[in-house]
Design a protein around this motif. Structure first.
Motif, mmCIF file in Angstrom:
data_model
loop_
_atom_site.group_PDB
_atom_site.id
_atom_site.type_symbol
_atom_site.label_atom_id
_atom_site.label_comp_id
_atom_site.label_asym_id
_atom_site.label_seq_id
_atom_site.Cartn_x
_atom_site.Cartn_y
_atom_site.Cartn_z
ATOM 1 N N ALA A 1 -16.242 9.095 -19.697
ATOM 2 C CA ALA A 1 -17.471 8.959 -20.472
ATOM 3 C C ALA A 1 -18.657 8.538 -19.616
ATOM 4 C CB ALA A 1 -17.261 7.947 -21.601
ATOM 5 N N GLU A 2 -18.392 7.700 -18.587
ATOM 6 C CA GLU A 2 -19.531 7.123 -17.860
ATOM 7 C C GLU A 2 -19.476 7.369 -16.358
ATOM 8 O OE1 GLU A 2 -19.479 2.957 -18.949
ATOM 9 O OE2 GLU A 2 -18.848 3.479 -20.976
ATOM 10 N N GLY A 3 -18.418 8.018 -15.875
ATOM 11 C CA GLY A 3 -18.310 8.277 -14.450
ATOM 12 C C GLY A 3 -18.052 7.031 -13.626
ATOM 13 N N ARG A 4 -17.603 5.954 -14.267
ATOM 14 C CA ARG A 4 -17.374 4.694 -13.537
ATOM 15 C C ARG A 4 -15.986 4.693 -12.900
ATOM 16 N NH1 ARG A 4 -17.961 0.687 -18.071
ATOM 17 N NH2 ARG A 4 -17.406 -0.870 -16.511
ATOM 18 N N LEU A 5 -15.890 4.024 -11.753
ATOM 19 C CA LEU A 5 -14.633 3.981 -11.004
ATOM 20 C C LEU A 5 -14.004 2.605 -11.139
ATOM 21 C CD1 LEU A 5 -15.775 5.781 -7.700
ATOM 22 C CD2 LEU A 5 -14.822 6.803 -9.781
ATOM 23 N N LEU A 6 -13.025 2.496 -12.038
ATOM 24 C CA LEU A 6 -12.262 1.258 -12.189
ATOM 25 C C LEU A 6 -10.878 1.463 -11.578
ATOM 26 C CD1 LEU A 6 -13.000 0.299 -15.946
ATOM 27 C CD2 LEU A 6 -14.420 -0.069 -13.914
ATOM 28 N N GLY A 7 -10.294 0.379 -11.111
ATOM 29 C CA GLY A 7 -8.946 0.503 -10.540
ATOM 30 C C GLY A 7 -8.139 -0.764 -10.751
ATOM 31 N N VAL A 8 -6.813 -0.588 -10.727
ATOM 32 C CA VAL A 8 -5.915 -1.745 -10.814
ATOM 33 C C VAL A 8 -4.970 -1.699 -9.615
ATOM 34 C CG1 VAL A 8 -4.278 -0.512 -12.333
ATOM 35 C CG2 VAL A 8 -4.265 -3.023 -12.264
ATOM 36 N N GLY A 9 -4.689 -2.852 -9.061
ATOM 37 C CA GLY A 9 -3.779 -2.913 -7.918
ATOM 38 C C GLY A 9 -2.801 -4.061 -8.058
ATOM 39 N N GLN B 1 0.845 -1.200 0.000
ATOM 40 C CA GLN B 1 0.000 0.000 0.000
ATOM 41 C C GLN B 1 0.874 1.242 0.000
ATOM 42 O OE1 GLN B 1 -4.006 -0.240 2.157
ATOM 43 N NE2 GLN B 1 -2.721 -1.576 3.392
ATOM 44 N N MET B 2 1.991 1.174 0.734
ATOM 45 C CA MET B 2 2.892 2.331 0.800
ATOM 46 C C MET B 2 3.453 2.663 -0.572
ATOM 47 S SD MET B 2 3.934 4.377 3.060
ATOM 48 C CE MET B 2 4.769 5.875 2.594
ATOM 49 N N VAL B 3 3.770 1.656 -1.364
ATOM 50 C CA VAL B 3 4.297 1.912 -2.714
ATOM 51 C C VAL B 3 3.266 2.712 -3.511
ATOM 52 C CG1 VAL B 3 4.998 0.837 -4.888
ATOM 53 C CG2 VAL B 3 5.788 -0.122 -2.718
ATOM 54 N N ASP B 4 1.997 2.333 -3.394
ATOM 55 C CA ASP B 4 0.970 3.057 -4.147
ATOM 56 C C ASP B 4 0.774 4.474 -3.613
ATOM 57 O OD1 ASP B 4 0.662 0.492 -5.298
ATOM 58 O OD2 ASP B 4 -1.424 0.970 -5.812
ATOM 59 N N VAL B 5 0.806 4.594 -2.275
ATOM 60 C CA VAL B 5 0.662 5.934 -1.681
ATOM 61 C C VAL B 5 1.815 6.822 -2.158
ATOM 62 C CG1 VAL B 5 0.789 7.210 0.503
ATOM 63 C CG2 VAL B 5 -0.633 5.142 0.339
ATOM 64 N N ALA B 6 3.041 6.259 -2.139
ATOM 65 C CA ALA B 6 4.209 7.044 -2.550
ATOM 66 C C ALA B 6 4.134 7.388 -4.032
ATOM 67 C CB ALA B 6 5.489 6.256 -2.241
ATOM 68 N N ALA B 7 3.687 6.422 -4.844
ATOM 69 C CA ALA B 7 3.603 6.674 -6.287
ATOM 70 C C ALA B 7 2.649 7.833 -6.566
ATOM 71 C CB ALA B 7 3.149 5.408 -7.007
ATOM 72 N N PHE C 1 -6.696 -3.882 -1.875
ATOM 73 C CA PHE C 1 -6.712 -2.525 -1.297
ATOM 74 C C PHE C 1 -6.209 -1.514 -2.331
ATOM 75 C CE2 PHE C 1 -5.845 -4.610 3.072
ATOM 76 C CZ PHE C 1 -7.202 -4.724 3.326
ATOM 77 N N ASN C 2 -5.118 -1.858 -3.005
ATOM 78 C CA ASN C 2 -4.537 -0.923 -3.963
ATOM 79 C C ASN C 2 -5.451 -0.689 -5.148
ATOM 80 O OD1 ASN C 2 -2.241 -0.370 -2.509
ATOM 81 N ND2 ASN C 2 -0.987 -1.932 -3.514
ATOM 82 N N ALA C 3 -6.144 -1.733 -5.602
ATOM 83 C CA ALA C 3 -7.042 -1.558 -6.742
ATOM 84 C C ALA C 3 -8.200 -0.633 -6.363
ATOM 85 C CB ALA C 3 -7.561 -2.918 -7.210
ATOM 86 N N VAL C 4 -8.741 -0.824 -5.163
ATOM 87 C CA VAL C 4 -9.845 0.042 -4.724
ATOM 88 C C VAL C 4 -9.331 1.478 -4.552
ATOM 89 C CG1 VAL C 4 -11.462 0.517 -2.847
ATOM 90 C CG2 VAL C 4 -11.144 -1.840 -3.670
ATOM 91 N N ALA D 1 6.099 -13.803 -5.637
ATOM 92 C CA ALA D 1 4.918 -13.736 -6.498
ATOM 93 C C ALA D 1 4.490 -12.291 -6.683
ATOM 94 C CB ALA D 1 3.765 -14.541 -5.903
ATOM 95 N N CYS D 2 3.702 -12.088 -7.709
ATOM 96 C CA CYS D 2 3.046 -10.792 -7.907
ATOM 97 C C CYS D 2 1.573 -11.049 -8.183
ATOM 98 C CB CYS D 2 3.673 -10.054 -9.092
ATOM 99 S SG CYS D 2 2.929 -8.426 -9.330
ATOM 100 N N HIS D 3 0.710 -10.324 -7.452
ATOM 101 C CA HIS D 3 -0.724 -10.398 -7.703
ATOM 102 C C HIS D 3 -1.145 -9.110 -8.401
ATOM 103 C CE1 HIS D 3 -1.803 -13.563 -4.416
ATOM 104 N NE2 HIS D 3 -0.536 -13.659 -4.755
ATOM 105 N N ALA D 4 -2.034 -9.215 -9.366
ATOM 106 C CA ALA D 4 -2.585 -8.027 -10.035
ATOM 107 C C ALA D 4 -4.087 -8.210 -10.134
ATOM 108 C CB ALA D 4 -1.982 -7.864 -11.424
ATOM 109 N N VAL D 5 -4.810 -7.157 -9.811
ATOM 110 C CA VAL D 5 -6.271 -7.284 -9.789
ATOM 111 C C VAL D 5 -6.890 -6.000 -10.335
ATOM 112 C CG1 VAL D 5 -6.304 -6.573 -7.349
ATOM 113 C CG2 VAL D 5 -8.273 -7.758 -8.288
ATOM 114 N N THR D 6 -7.987 -6.157 -11.047
ATOM 115 C CA THR D 6 -8.755 -4.990 -11.460
ATOM 116 C C THR D 6 -10.134 -5.053 -10.814
ATOM 117 O OG1 THR D 6 -9.452 -6.150 -13.464
ATOM 118 C CG2 THR D 6 -7.565 -4.669 -13.669
ATOM 119 N N VAL D 7 -10.626 -3.884 -10.441
ATOM 120 C CA VAL D 7 -11.922 -3.826 -9.751
ATOM 121 C C VAL D 7 -12.768 -2.699 -10.323
ATOM 122 C CG1 VAL D 7 -10.924 -4.631 -7.551
ATOM 123 C CG2 VAL D 7 -11.180 -2.169 -7.974
#
Ligand code: FES
Ligand code: FES
Lengths: 185, 775
Positions: free
Chosen positions: B446-454, B378-384, B742-745, B629-635
């Motif tokens: 275009a649609e106001g939708r909230l997508l994220g990747v973590g 989470q810190m990496v994302d906050v720092a980024a 958490f990061n994707a959200v 490992a690396c996990h990647a998720v889209t939400v």
């Protein structure tokens, strides 16, 4: 507390036992009839581990009293597998050595790694069997819906969902992909 | 990097031999055990978090028809030996554990008395008749409050609630911070969760006063450790205690160390000289077994102007509960020491603390120190976000490349044979990072939708070989006169399929068919002393112990066959159940014939050759083996309802050489689902007085099939430095997944400037974050 005499049909056989009014069907099956394949993981109706067939419908045996089952027909996980020499509920390979015969849903769970610790498994097998009896060619959404009354803590459901798809194939007559204990690609 | 070639059995998805019995209701879990004269136990537990016992009257319960005994601290505590696990027998930071609560209570659910009766139902009736009055006192429920000056003491025998404190403050970090272009600081709170195996805890303790034996059927991950604890606690010599566990319905760390509830039942069985069964119910499991996670961590990350990490400071506080199972602070210090993970972080300072609170004991849960990944990622994302880089780009700039190996962390741990950069790129490619960013912008504009990747990238320490007694496993490989092979192991498989995977390893090493090998474990009378199953250690430690014992048996087989064939042992090999001369396969003798000769035709053995054919060998792992490992998720986050939907979930992992890829994928998927459950749904809640509010599966929400997406798993197989080349895989899924979610959200919410710090990420927390951001 006064005991009641409970006579019912379990896995095709007439059975009889004693139960207090407060004894659940699950406890009666396990403790009085010795059918320990029915598991209890919550005893409050959420997890589905205790699922049995009650006159053909999937029910939670922790939410029924034994006395309510008097005169009814119950099938437990022990009756889903075709008993050696007993009535055939769709065994694929009754002669499989050492393994006991598995029904199509059980075979599919094995092929697709639909179980790890196995504690939730009897409930899933019974639920899925009932589900596929009602809905023999389900969509993916129907499968997820059909599974959502059972909890599994081990598998992340990946193998279970795959097993339902595989069970649909097996029930429609496709041959097993693999013999038990053989490698698969 | 070489990709190992699959063997005839090792590397194959052999179907599990455990499955037919489990699929047909013929498994044997602890509650399926019954013996003559068995009586049943139920606990009277504290209903307040802290207070003095003012009245305990058991007369009415004892008088109830069918009640055999009512046991309190006065009956048991004085006669009980140590209740502590072997690894912390002499740990000065241990909480003052007692068998039954004596004089006071320290968390809701603490056992106060045991009612033993002809049936469980009568035992529960008896519990209702026990009169227990407690004069409540102020409870501490939160670890930060527990350390505040003047906080009420959880343990009156101690002078504070600080269970453990370990500062490792190094000047290099201060120097790094002084020359940093950016210093980013954030606090992360991980909420309380519980492992929730589907099978709760349980024991059938059979005390035989005539022989002095104590036989306990247990739901356990670790039969030998349980035997040691039971021997010490009950004062029974170790060789008269037997622990057996046939099928175990999940554990996830909760059943690795024996806890006081089972110990109390064994003490009661000894006290009564009979067989006593206790099967925990779900409410007990949710409030009084073990809880986990529950950390508060502040991280400071120093970066240069280009986003290269210069150093980090980690302040980790763990909530140990009232009587932690396993060392207090054991997780916290690992959070500090393992914090750098997959990144080049040359300077590190940390302080780890653990606080006692009036709550359920903290215990191990699949990756007990995974807060290091949760807070770091989470810190990496906050720092980024703070310095204006894509979180993927910040990871790329700092991830350790294969060309830098071996790489030594500031804590002196050396990585070799890991592939973090490769897994990061594999996961980013699989999730389609660039295309997703384009779609994310389009859907938002275009649609106001909230997508994220973590993302969540981690290096996982597995199978700590230096941690006696957890670093060593022994295996006995016994060829029987028929040629079939019985392997006994001190492991405690509880879903991992060790009866299958260990048979694969032995069959591969011996050159015989896997169906000729049976694996027996979970019985201290049968198996050599072993470490149990946990800590992502079975593939590394157990499999290599099997390999070592198999090698001795194979060599002895070749010696016998060489004598029979008048060949040199070194010229022989075993292939498909035939011992044959290399290059001349027609000169051979059947494996089964060698076995028969070894036992029943011994005149044909060489003069002085040992009869029989078996070996016991042990294997001690290197101090630590790293998997990665690396996990990647889209939400998608629904801004109207606050509900998060996972769109895609990708794992790229390197657990070294796989024994059974099907089982590896199953372990990963199970761990990921637990992490998703923890991130979005599961939450053990206490009120301010220490009353648990989540006491059923209607309140503690485990994910169902509908909540868990399809999980795409990709492998990179880099052999580790051990004979089999294996790394651990049991815990990783649960370590990586929460931070990815958490990061994707957070990535989705960042589109509208919202930030969520309160977990789990349920609709309430997300809507609150959106409202706070004026959305
Ligand atoms: S035990 Fe019946 S639903 Fe959980
Ligand atoms: S297989 Fe363990 S709970 Fe489902």
């Amino acid at each position: 507390m006064a005991d009641h005499d409970v006579a019912l049909t379990v896995n095709g056989e007439p059975r009889r036992g004693r139960a207090e009014a407060r004894t659940t069907l699950a406890d009666f099956l396990r403790d009085e009839l010795g059918l320990t394949g029915t598991h209890l993981a919550c005893e409050h109706g959420v997890c589905g581990s205790c699922t049995v067939l009650f006159d053909g419908d999937a029910v939670r045996a922790c939410l029924l009293f034994a006395v309510q089952a008097a005169g009814h027909e119950v099938v437990t996980i022990e009756g889903i597998a075709p008993a050696p020499g007993g009535p055939d509920r769709g065994a694929l390979d009754p002669g499989a050595p050492d393994r006991g015969a598995l029904g199509p849903v059980q075979q599919a769970f094995m092929e697709c790694h639909g179980l790890q610790c196995g504690f939730c498994t009897p409930g899933f097998v019974v639920s899925v069997s009932a589900f596929l009896d009602e809905c023999s060619d389900p969509t993916d959404a129907q499968i997820l819906d059909g599974l959502s009354g059972n909890l599994c803590r081990c598998t992340g459901y990946q193998g279970i969902v795959a097993a339902v798809r595989r069970a649909v194939e097996l029930r429609s007559g496709a041959l097993p992909a693999a013999e038990p204990s053989e490698s698969r690609p | 990097m070489s990709t190992p070639v699959a063997g005839r059995f090792v590397g194959q998805s052999v179907l599990r031999r455990e499955d037919p019995r489990l699929l047909t209701g013929r498994g044997t879990y602890v509650d399926d055990i019954t013996v003559a004269g068995l009586v049943h136990a139920a606990f009277v537990r504290s209903h307040v978090a802290a207070g003095r016992i003012t009245h305990l009257d058991i007369a009415a319960a004892r008088a109830l028809d069918g009640v055999v005994a009512v046991i309190t601290a006065a009956d048991l505590n004085a006669g009980a030996g140590s209740l502590q696990p072997t690894i912390q027998l002499h740990d000065p930071s241990n909480a003052p554990l007692r068998a039954l609560a004596d004089g006071d209570v320290r968390f809701v659910g603490e056992p106060v008395a045991v009612v033993i009766a002809r049936s469980r139902a009568i035992a529960e009736d008896g519990c209702d008749l026990v009169a227990l009055d407690i004069d409540p006192s102020a409870a501490v429920v939160d670890p930060e409050a527990a350390l505040a000056p003047g906080a009420p003491l959880v343990h009156r025998e101690r002078d504070s609630n600080l269970a453990q404190e370990m500062p490792v403050l190094l000047p290099q970090y201060d120097e790094a911070k002084a020359r940093a272009a950016h210093v980013v600081r954030a606090t992360f709170r991980q909420h309380r969760q519980t492992p929730s195996p589907m099978e709760t805890r349980g024991i059938v303790a059979i005390a035989n006063p005539a022989s002095g034996e104590l036989h306990c059927h247990l739901s356990t991950q670790n039969p030998h450790e349980a035997r040691l604890v039971l021997a010490r606690a009950t004062g029974t010599p170790e060789h008269l205690v037997r622990v057996t566990a046939r099928d175990v319905g999940g554990g996830f760390g909760q059943k690795f160390m024996l806890q006081r509830d089972e110990i109390v039942i064994a003490l009661a069985a000894k006290h009564l000289g009979r067989a006593v069964k206790w099967i925990e119910d779900r409410r007990e499991n949710l409030i009084a077994s073990t809880h986990a996670r529950t950390d508060v961590t502040t991280v400071e990350l120093a970066l240069d102007a280009d986003g290269h990490m210069l150093g980090a400071f980690v302040d980790e506080l763990e909530d140990a509960g009232a009587f932690p199972v396993g060392a207090a602070g054991g997780a916290a210090s690992a959070v500090g020491a393992f914090f750098p993970g997959a990144y080049r972080i040359p300077a590190l300072s940390w302080i780890a603390r653990a606080a006692w609170t009036n709550t359920c004991p903290r215990g191990a849960y699949r990756g007990p120190w995974m807060m290091e990944t949760v807070c770091r990622e989470q810190m990496v994302d906050v720092a980024a976000r703070a310095i204006g880089l894509d979180p993927l780009e910040l990871r790329r700039r700092n991830v350790i490349a294969t060309t830098e190996l071996p790489y030594t962390t500031p804590m002196g741990m050396t990585y070799e044979a890991i592939t973090p950069a490769e897994t990061l790129e594999q996961a980013a490619a699989a999730i389609g990072h660039d295309a997703f960013r384009t779609e994310q912008q389009r859907a938002f504009v275009a649609e106001g939708r909230l997508l994220g990747v973590g993302y969540s990238l981690y290096v996982e320490p597995c199978a700590m070989g230096s941690m006696d007694p957890l670093g060593t496993e022994s295996a006995t490989v016994r060829v029987q006169p028929s040629g079939t092979v019985l392997v006994s192991l001190g492991s405690g498989s509880h879903g991992q399929g060790l009866e299958t995977t260990m048979a694969q390893v032995v069959a591969e090493e011996l050159g015989i068919d896997v169906d000729q090998v049976v694996v027996v474990q979970g019985d201290t009378d049968v198996a050599p002393y072993g470490r149990g199953t946990g800590g992502s250690g079975s593939a590394i430690i157990g499999a290599n112990a099997c390999r070592a014992a198999s090698a001795v048996v194979r060599d002895r087989t070749c010696e016998i066959a060489a004598h029979l064939m008048e060949a040199a042992p070194g010229d022989l090999e075993v292939v498909d159940g035939e011992v044959r001369v290399k290059g001349t396969p027609t000169r051979s003798v059947a494996w089964t014939e060698v076995a028969r000769v070894a036992y029943h035709d011994t005149a044909r053995l060489a003069a002085g050759a040992r009869r029989g054919l078996e070996a016991t060998e042990s294997y001690t792992a290197p101090p630590v083996t790293f998997a990665n490992a690396c996990h990647a998720v889209t939400v998608e986050v629904d801004a109207r309802t606050g509900i998060t939907t996972i769109l895609r979930y990708v794992v790229s992992e390197d657990c070294g050489r796989m024994i059974n890829p099907m089982i590896v994928d199953g372990q990963i998927a199970g761990g990921v689902a637990q992490g998703i459950g923890g991130a979005l749904y599961e939450h053990v809640v206490y009120d301010g007085d220490g009353n648990p509010l989540t006491t059923t599966f209607m309140d503690y929400l485990l994910p169902t099939a509908s909540e868990i997406p399809a999980i795409e798993i990709h492998h990179i197989e880099t052999p580790a430095n051990n004979p089999g080349g294996h790394k651990g895989v049991g815990e990783g899924g649960a370590i990586g997944s929460p931070a990815a979610v958490f990061n994707a959200v957070a990535d989705a919410l960042a589109l509208v400037g919202a930030e969520v710090r309160d977990q789990p990420l349920g609709p309430r927390q997300i809507l609150a974050a959106l409202t706070a951001a004026g959305h």
